[in-house]
Motif scaffolding. Structure first.
Motif, PDB file in Angstrom:
ATOM      1  N   ARG A  55      14.873  -6.047   0.062  1.00  0.00           N
ATOM      2  CA  ARG A  55      13.823  -5.896   1.070  1.00  0.00           C
ATOM      3  C   ARG A  55      14.533  -5.680   2.390  1.00  0.00           C
ATOM      4  N   ALA A  83      10.619   2.977  -9.121  1.00  0.00           N
ATOM      5  CA  ALA A  83       9.612   1.650  -9.631  1.00  0.00           C
ATOM      6  C   ALA A  83      10.348   0.262  -8.740  1.00  0.00           C
ATOM      7  N   THR A  84      11.664   0.099  -8.396  1.00  0.00           N
ATOM      8  CA  THR A  84      12.197  -0.763  -8.010  1.00  0.00           C
ATOM      9  C   THR A  84      11.675  -0.841  -6.343  1.00  0.00           C
ATOM     10  N   THR A  86       8.888   0.526  -5.190  1.00  0.00           N
ATOM     11  CA  THR A  86       7.344   0.124  -5.514  1.00  0.00           C
ATOM     12  C   THR A  86       7.038  -1.485  -5.643  1.00  0.00           C
ATOM     13  N   GLY A  87       7.905  -2.240  -6.133  1.00  0.00           N
ATOM     14  CA  GLY A  87       8.085  -3.589  -5.998  1.00  0.00           C
ATOM     15  C   GLY A  87       8.478  -4.154  -4.965  1.00  0.00           C
ATOM     16  N   LEU A  88       9.472  -3.637  -4.344  1.00  0.00           N
ATOM     17  CA  LEU A  88       9.939  -4.132  -3.058  1.00  0.00           C
ATOM     18  C   LEU A  88       8.917  -3.905  -1.844  1.00  0.00           C
ATOM     19  N   ASP A  90       5.681  -3.525  -2.329  1.00  0.00           N
ATOM     20  CA  ASP A  90       4.450  -4.143  -2.633  1.00  0.00           C
ATOM     21  C   ASP A  90       4.937  -5.835  -1.973  1.00  0.00           C
ATOM     22  N   GLY A  91       6.032  -6.437  -2.184  1.00  0.00           N
ATOM     23  CA  GLY A  91       6.223  -7.460  -1.481  1.00  0.00           C
ATOM     24  C   GLY A  91       6.108  -7.497  -0.105  1.00  0.00           C
ATOM     25  N   ARG A  94       2.623  -7.415   1.216  1.00  0.00           N
ATOM     26  CA  ARG A  94       2.020  -8.682   1.227  1.00  0.00           C
ATOM     27  C   ARG A  94       2.232  -9.521   2.212  1.00  0.00           C
TER      28      ARG A  94
END
Length: 168
Positions: A55, A83-84, A86-88, A90-91, A94
């Motif tokens: 992040r 994909a990684t 996208t996850g980072l 998303d966090g 949030r």
């Protein structure tokens, strides 16, 4: 320097087996132990800000790109998969540190930008992180910096050579 327990055990076994170059093995284990200690300290410094190293890297890249970046560009620059990223993202979203929106040039594409909170977090963390990194090597002279850089390049060159030889 304290070696991690696993490296102490391996070093003891290498000595018991009377392997050659115990000093080189010990240097390798010291380097790995130091790298792990740096990683742990880094994680501990980033955690109060709700950040992981991944992040943090994305915040750094986005801070340098006020117009924002596409997720695939972020992935390429950070050296991770889409994909990684996208996850980072998303966090980070949030936590209200970034915002995703349609690209003004191509409405099918996304653009990621820092929010004001993200920009403030980035500036605070970069300043703290920069001081911490500088402090790690702060007691080295300029000559020692150059010597260490040279020695690290030499070891990296050995690694590249051994990797090429093993894949031949």
């Amino acid at each position: 320097m304290n070696l991690e327990q696993k490296y102490r055990a391996l070093l003891t076994e290498a000595a018991r087996r009377e392997l050659p170059n115990i000093a080189s093995i010990q240097l390798c284990f010291q380097t790995l132990s130091l790298a792990n200690a740096i990683d742990k300290d880094c994680a501990a410094l980033l955690a109060p800000h709700g950040l992981s190293e991944g992040r943090f890297v994305l915040l750094f890249l986005l801070d340098a790109a006020p117009a924002g970046l596409a997720p695939n560009v972020l992935a390429a620059q950070a050296g991770v998969t889409r994909a990684t990223v996208t996850g980072l993202l998303d966090g980070l979203e949030r936590e209200a540190l970034i915002k995703r929106h349609a690209d003004s040039q191509d409405r099918r594409a996304l653009r990621v930008v820092l929010t004001p909170k993200g920009k403030q977090t980035a500036q605070n963390v970069f300043e703290q992180h920069s001081r911490w990194i500088a402090g790690l090597f702060g007691n080295l002279t300029a000559t020692e910096h150059e010597q260490l850089a040279l020695l690290l390049r030499k070891v990296a060159g050995n690694l590249e050579t051994s990797t090429q030889e093993s894949s031949s």
